[in-house]
Design an enzyme around this catalytic site. Structure first.
Site, PDB file in Angstrom:
ATOM      1  N   MET A 232       7.335   6.884   0.617  1.00 61.25           N
ATOM      2  CA  MET A 232       8.689   7.084   1.541  1.00 61.25           C
ATOM      3  C   MET A 232       8.823   5.511   1.778  1.00 61.25           C
ATOM      4  O   MET A 232       9.158   4.748   3.047  1.00 61.25           O
ATOM      5  CB  MET A 232       7.263   7.359   3.001  1.00 61.25           C
TER       6      MET A 232
ATOM      7  N   GLU B 105       2.472  -2.038  -5.861  1.00 66.16           N
ATOM      8  CA  GLU B 105       1.623  -1.545  -6.703  1.00 66.16           C
ATOM      9  C   GLU B 105       1.266  -0.226  -7.557  1.00 66.16           C
ATOM     10  O   GLU B 105       1.294   0.644  -9.089  1.00 66.16           O
ATOM     11  CB  GLU B 105       0.778  -2.542  -7.431  1.00 66.16           C
TER      12      GLU B 105
ATOM     13  N   HIS C 120       2.451   2.338  -6.150  1.00 68.27           N
ATOM     14  CA  HIS C 120       3.882   3.857  -6.267  1.00 68.27           C
ATOM     15  C   HIS C 120       4.558   2.928  -8.004  1.00 68.27           C
ATOM     16  O   HIS C 120       5.327   3.876  -8.453  1.00 68.27           O
ATOM     17  CB  HIS C 120       5.066   2.805  -5.118  1.00 68.27           C
TER      18      HIS C 120
ATOM     19  N   GLU D 164      -3.360   9.393  -6.447  1.00 71.74           N
ATOM     20  CA  GLU D 164      -5.088  10.059  -6.032  1.00 71.74           C
ATOM     21  C   GLU D 164      -5.417   9.440  -4.977  1.00 71.74           C
ATOM     22  O   GLU D 164      -6.469   9.892  -4.408  1.00 71.74           O
ATOM     23  CB  GLU D 164      -5.549   9.829  -7.307  1.00 71.74           C
TER      24      GLU D 164
ATOM     25  N   GLN E  74      -3.823  15.497  -0.124  1.00 68.31           N
ATOM     26  CA  GLN E  74      -2.073  15.778  -0.469  1.00 68.31           C
ATOM     27  C   GLN E  74      -1.588  16.078  -1.838  1.00 68.31           C
ATOM     28  O   GLN E  74      -0.985  17.592  -1.375  1.00 68.31           O
ATOM     29  CB  GLN E  74      -1.552  14.700   0.019  1.00 68.31           C
TER      30      GLN E  74
ATOM     31  N   SER F  34      -1.470  -0.021  -0.033  1.00 69.42           N
ATOM     32  CA  SER F  34      -0.973   1.500   0.800  1.00 69.42           C
ATOM     33  C   SER F  34      -0.169   0.764   1.405  1.00 69.42           C
ATOM     34  O   SER F  34      -0.445  -0.636   1.910  1.00 69.42           O
ATOM     35  CB  SER F  34      -1.893   1.932   1.883  1.00 69.42           C
ATOM     36  N   SER F  35       0.997   1.276   1.622  1.00 67.31           N
ATOM     37  CA  SER F  35       1.876   0.643   2.051  1.00 67.31           C
ATOM     38  C   SER F  35       1.506   0.079   3.781  1.00 67.31           C
ATOM     39  O   SER F  35       2.122  -0.946   4.479  1.00 67.31           O
ATOM     40  CB  SER F  35       3.000   1.802   2.796  1.00 67.31           C
TER      41      SER F  35
HETATM   42  O1  PAF Z   1       2.095  10.434  -0.514  1.00 65.08           O
HETATM   43  C1  PAF Z   1       4.268   9.984   0.540  1.00 65.08           C
HETATM   44  O2  PAF Z   1       3.788   9.018   0.412  1.00 65.08           O
HETATM   45  C2  PAF Z   1       4.407  11.460   1.230  1.00 65.08           C
HETATM   46  O3  PAF Z   1       3.753  11.813   1.676  1.00 65.08           O
HETATM   47  C3  PAF Z   1       5.438  11.775   0.480  1.00 65.08           C
HETATM   48  C4  PAF Z   1       4.928  12.894  -0.362  1.00 65.08           C
HETATM   49  C5  PAF Z   1       6.626  11.540  -0.279  1.00 65.08           C
HETATM   50  C6  PAF Z   1       6.299  13.529   1.426  1.00 65.08           C
HETATM   51  O4  PAF Z   1       7.066  12.542   2.374  1.00 65.08           O
END
Ligand code: PAF
Length: 280
Positions: free
Chosen positions: A29, A34, A36, A150, A155, A187-188
């Site tokens: 999103m 880091e 990502h 993780e 999710q 986290s963003s």
């Molecule tokens: O983890 C995320 O950033 C979101 O939940 C995802 C997997 C991109 C789905 O929008």
């Protein structure tokens, strides 16, 4: 790096990508940190001479009506510069939700059972939104590898189940949590913490660290491990602090198999999550 905005552009790119050349995919999103970037670097290595695809889409269907969709941090230009530096070949960045949800949406993907507790219980509909958008993206990108962190353990477990149950191509790859030097999980949403809340939020990783020490010392009960999360995380407000089986995510009272300790708590109005897995 190609910047694609529409479904049609992405489908055309995928149709033209060489058969047998691996595609690694990192759905996000945006507001890349880091954590990502670790996914992107690993995706780059997995794809080799093939393609690394990044998507940036703040998916409205995974936010509840009172959640932080409007406040979710965004910085497309900054993200694209980071993506380029990680060797991303294709960035798919729809500017309008209608690109993925044309004419409203009538098909939802829901994984039952694994969403009964943790974020699934306190954010109703959240995982339905996540699964639906990831399934849509999966159909467009048809990745050989799709990578997730993780930190979002539930999710990841749900997406693994969806992937298996829907016979999706490729494989799901999970990578460990990346932390700031002081322990805060990346986290963003950390960017929405004011300095005071940022400092208070360290209580989460400290709490998990202390819990691991109790576990190493032999404590195996949920009550003994979790102790008093409200006091430990104060002035943060606990959303949940739970011990669940690491596989089926059902509550565990004693750790006899790998178990997940999962925490969600609000600091200065910002909801953060973190976790650790305990192996007996
Ligand atoms: O983890 C995320 O950033 C979101 O939940 C995802 C997997 C991109 C789905 O929008």
């Amino acid at each position: 790096m190609l910047l694609l905005r529409t479904r049609e552009e992405l489908l055309a790119w995928r149709a033209g990508s060489p058969a047998g050349s691996p595609v690694a995919f990192v759905p996000t999103m945006g507001y890349l940190h880091e954590g990502h970037l670790a996914l992107l670097r690993h995706g780059r290595a997995l794809a080799g001479a093939g393609s690394l695809v990044l998507s940036i889409f703040v998916n409205p269907t995974q936010f509840g009506p009172k959640e932080d969709l409007a406040r979710y941090p965004r910085d497309e230009a900054g993200d694209l510069a980071k993506a380029e530096a990680c060797g991303v070949d294709v960035a798919f960045c729809p500017t309008d939700p209608a690109v993925l949800y044309p004419n409203g949406t009538h098909t939802w993907v829901e994984v039952e059972g694994l969403d009964r507790h943790l974020c699934g219980a306190t954010r109703p509909g959240h995982f339905r939104g996540v699964c639906t958008v990831v399934a849509k993206l999966w159909g467009l990108v048809r990745p050989d590898y799709a990578l997730f962190g993780e930190k979002d353990y539930q999710q990841l477990a749900i997406l693994r189940r969806m992937h298996a149950d829907l016979n999706l191509v490729g494989e799901v790859v999970g990578l460990p949590i990346v932390r700031e030097a002081d322990g805060l999980a990346m986290s963003s949403r950390n960017s929405n913490l004011d300095p005071r809340a940022r400092q208070d939020a360290l209580a989460i990783s400290r709490y998990l660290q202390e819990l691991r020490i109790r576990f190493t010392a032999g404590e195996r009960t949920a009550a003994g491990l979790l102790q008093d999360p409200a006091a430990a995380l104060a002035p943060g407000r606990v959303d949940y602090a739970s011990l669940v089986d690491a596989e089926d995510l059902q509550p565990a009272r004693v750790v006899t198999r790998p178990a997940l300790v999962a925490i969600a708590a609000f600091f200065g109005g910002v909801r953060l999550i973190d976790n650790c897995v305990l192996h007996p």
